[in-house]
Design a protein around this motif. Structure first.
Motif, mmCIF file in Angstrom:
data_model
loop_
_atom_site.group_PDB
_atom_site.id
_atom_site.type_symbol
_atom_site.label_atom_id
_atom_site.label_comp_id
_atom_site.label_asym_id
_atom_site.label_seq_id
_atom_site.Cartn_x
_atom_site.Cartn_y
_atom_site.Cartn_z
ATOM 1 N N THR A 19 0.839 -1.189 0.000
ATOM 2 C CA THR A 19 0.000 0.000 0.000
ATOM 3 C C THR A 19 0.881 1.249 0.000
ATOM 4 O O THR A 19 2.092 1.189 0.255
ATOM 5 N N THR A 20 0.273 2.381 -0.286
ATOM 6 C CA THR A 20 1.021 3.640 -0.264
ATOM 7 C C THR A 20 1.621 3.887 1.117
ATOM 8 O O THR A 20 2.780 4.309 1.240
ATOM 9 N N GLN A 21 0.849 3.611 2.161
ATOM 10 C CA GLN A 21 1.353 3.811 3.520
ATOM 11 C C GLN A 21 2.519 2.878 3.810
ATOM 12 O O GLN A 21 3.520 3.271 4.416
ATOM 13 N N GLU A 22 2.396 1.614 3.401
ATOM 14 C CA GLU A 22 3.491 0.668 3.608
ATOM 15 C C GLU A 22 4.754 1.116 2.875
ATOM 16 O O GLU A 22 5.864 1.004 3.404
ATOM 17 N N LYS A 23 4.590 1.630 1.666
ATOM 18 C CA LYS A 23 5.747 2.118 0.915
ATOM 19 C C LYS A 23 6.385 3.318 1.604
ATOM 20 O O LYS A 23 7.612 3.451 1.636
ATOM 21 N N ASN A 24 5.546 4.196 2.154
ATOM 22 C CA ASN A 24 6.077 5.355 2.877
ATOM 23 C C ASN A 24 6.877 4.906 4.094
ATOM 24 O O ASN A 24 7.969 5.426 4.368
ATOM 25 N N TYR A 25 6.329 3.944 4.826
ATOM 26 C CA TYR A 25 7.049 3.412 5.977
ATOM 27 C C TYR A 25 8.357 2.758 5.535
ATOM 28 O O TYR A 25 9.409 2.947 6.164
ATOM 29 N N THR A 69 10.203 3.262 2.868
ATOM 30 C CA THR A 69 11.189 4.250 2.417
ATOM 31 C C THR A 69 11.874 4.916 3.603
ATOM 32 O O THR A 69 13.106 5.021 3.651
ATOM 33 N N SER A 70 11.084 5.367 4.577
ATOM 34 C CA SER A 70 11.657 6.025 5.755
ATOM 35 C C SER A 70 12.492 5.049 6.583
ATOM 36 O O SER A 70 13.548 5.411 7.109
ATOM 37 N N MET A 71 12.023 3.819 6.686
ATOM 38 C CA MET A 71 12.714 2.813 7.493
ATOM 39 C C MET A 71 14.093 2.484 6.930
ATOM 40 O O MET A 71 15.054 2.318 7.690
ATOM 41 N N ILE A 72 14.217 2.422 5.622
ATOM 42 C CA ILE A 72 15.497 2.079 5.007
ATOM 43 C C ILE A 72 16.350 3.317 4.740
ATOM 44 O O ILE A 72 17.525 3.363 5.122
ATOM 45 N N HIS A 73 15.790 4.322 4.105
ATOM 46 C CA HIS A 73 16.583 5.498 3.720
ATOM 47 C C HIS A 73 17.170 6.232 4.919
ATOM 48 O O HIS A 73 18.348 6.608 4.906
ATOM 49 N N VAL A 74 16.347 6.488 5.937
ATOM 50 C CA VAL A 74 16.817 7.286 7.075
ATOM 51 C C VAL A 74 16.775 6.505 8.385
ATOM 52 O O VAL A 74 16.973 7.059 9.453
ATOM 53 N N ASP A 105 8.574 0.300 13.645
ATOM 54 C CA ASP A 105 7.565 -0.147 14.613
ATOM 55 C C ASP A 105 6.285 -0.558 13.893
ATOM 56 O O ASP A 105 5.689 -1.604 14.184
ATOM 57 N N ALA A 106 5.855 0.277 12.948
ATOM 58 C CA ALA A 106 4.602 0.024 12.232
ATOM 59 C C ALA A 106 4.697 -1.240 11.379
ATOM 60 O O ALA A 106 3.768 -2.057 11.358
ATOM 61 N N LEU A 107 5.812 -1.415 10.691
ATOM 62 C CA LEU A 107 5.949 -2.578 9.814
ATOM 63 C C LEU A 107 6.241 -3.847 10.605
ATOM 64 O O LEU A 107 5.866 -4.946 10.175
ATOM 65 N N TRP A 108 6.898 -3.712 11.746
ATOM 66 C CA TRP A 108 7.090 -4.860 12.645
ATOM 67 C C TRP A 108 5.735 -5.409 13.079
ATOM 68 O O TRP A 108 5.507 -6.628 13.080
ATOM 69 N N GLY A 124 13.289 -10.250 17.923
ATOM 70 C CA GLY A 124 13.279 -9.669 19.258
ATOM 71 C C GLY A 124 11.915 -9.797 19.914
ATOM 72 O O GLY A 124 10.891 -9.846 19.237
ATOM 73 N N SER A 125 11.896 -9.838 21.223
ATOM 74 C CA SER A 125 10.642 -10.047 21.950
ATOM 75 C C SER A 125 9.784 -8.785 21.946
ATOM 76 O O SER A 125 10.296 -7.661 21.965
ATOM 77 N N GLY A 126 8.473 -8.995 21.895
ATOM 78 C CA GLY A 126 7.545 -7.867 21.936
ATOM 79 C C GLY A 126 7.848 -6.856 20.848
ATOM 80 O O GLY A 126 7.996 -7.218 19.680
ATOM 81 N N PRO A 127 7.954 -5.576 21.217
ATOM 82 C CA PRO A 127 8.217 -4.541 20.219
ATOM 83 C C PRO A 127 9.700 -4.332 19.929
ATOM 84 O O PRO A 127 10.055 -3.456 19.140
ATOM 85 N N LEU A 128 10.570 -5.133 20.543
ATOM 86 C CA LEU A 128 12.016 -4.870 20.496
ATOM 87 C C LEU A 128 12.670 -5.509 19.269
ATOM 88 O O LEU A 128 13.532 -6.382 19.373
ATOM 89 N N TRP A 129 12.289 -5.028 18.099
ATOM 90 C CA TRP A 129 12.850 -5.572 16.862
ATOM 91 C C TRP A 129 14.365 -5.397 16.794
ATOM 92 O O TRP A 129 15.067 -6.211 16.200
#
Length: 240
Positions: free
Chosen positions: A66-72, A74-79, A86-89, A113-118
């Motif tokens: 989705t557009t939102q997934e792509k936005n996430y 891009t930000s997750m990898i580029h910067v 967190d959102a994609l995890w 990682g356990s819970g939110p601790l990716w």
């Protein structure tokens, strides 16, 4: 041998190090510090794994991101944006989703990682090389479709200035992702770098994981020296 060439570097630090390199064309592989049961915190290099898991899930569902997934993504990898991770995890189902994807990707020693601790996902340099092979290697050997692979490659080719250190020290960088994490209990740093570089006309997949550096700068220096050494050993053919 890689261990012999790394020895002078390791004498200057108390940090732990794991390195793996693969000559993409020749198929020669060398590694150091890859022992059964010995894993490292991934910090942000796991973001490539998270994206791979997301793309596998989308493939299974017969859809594009989705557009939102792509936005996430891009930000997750580029910067290396953590909120996007967190959102994609959450989208992939956390550790369970990552572990399931990694079974398909050929990562045998990586645990989410356990819970939110990716960022505390545990992995090895050898497993990170397997991930890189799934992204950059022969399409026929990867569970990721051609479109998914091209998408990850494109994002890894656009790392923000200031985050483009690491294995890029060993050659012209084609794809890159770094991770850095100060452990609160010790104040020591996890510094990791994975990617595809080109040196003397050869492509090399390189993964360097480390823990226990006294500072971020010291960890980066260690990782860069290890990457250059590993590529140099692989290029010389003395990787046995």
């Amino acid at each position: 041998m890689l261990s012999e060439q790394l020895a002078p570097i390791l004498k200057t630090t108390t940090a732990s190090l794991s390195v793996a390199v693969l000559d993409v064309k020749g198929g020669d592989e060398a590694d150091y510090g890859v022992q059964t049961g010995k894993t490292f915190d991934t910090a942000s290099i796991v973001k490539v794994d998270i994206l791979a898991a997301l793309l596998l899930k989308a493939q299974d569902q017969g859809r594009v991101l989705t557009t939102q997934e792509k936005n996430y993504a891009t930000s997750m990898i580029h910067v290396s944006d953590n909120a996007s991770a967190d959102a994609l995890w959450q989208a992939i189902g956390g550790a369970d989703g990552l572990n399931a994807a990694n079974e398909r990707l050929g990562l045998t020693s990586t645990t989410g990682g356990s819970g939110p601790l990716w960022g505390l996902t545990q992995s090895t340099a050898a497993d990170q090389l397997a991930l890189l092979s799934a992204v950059f290697g022969d399409d026929s050997d990867s569970p990721l479709g051609a479109g998914s692979r091209t998408y990850i490659q494109g994002l890894m080719g656009g790392i923000a200035a200031g985050q483009d250190w690491g294995v890029s020290a060993a050659g012209a960088v084609t794809g890159l992702k770094n991770g850095w994490l100060a452990r609160s209990a010790t104040g020591l740093w996890d510094i990791n770098s994975i990617g595809l570089i080109v040196a003397d006309g050869h492509g090399y997949l390189v993964a360097v994981l480390s823990s226990g550096s006294v500072s971020k700068e010291a960890g980066i220096s260690l990782v860069e020296k290890a990457a250059k050494t590993a590529v140099g050993v692989s290029a010389s053919g003395d990787s046995a």
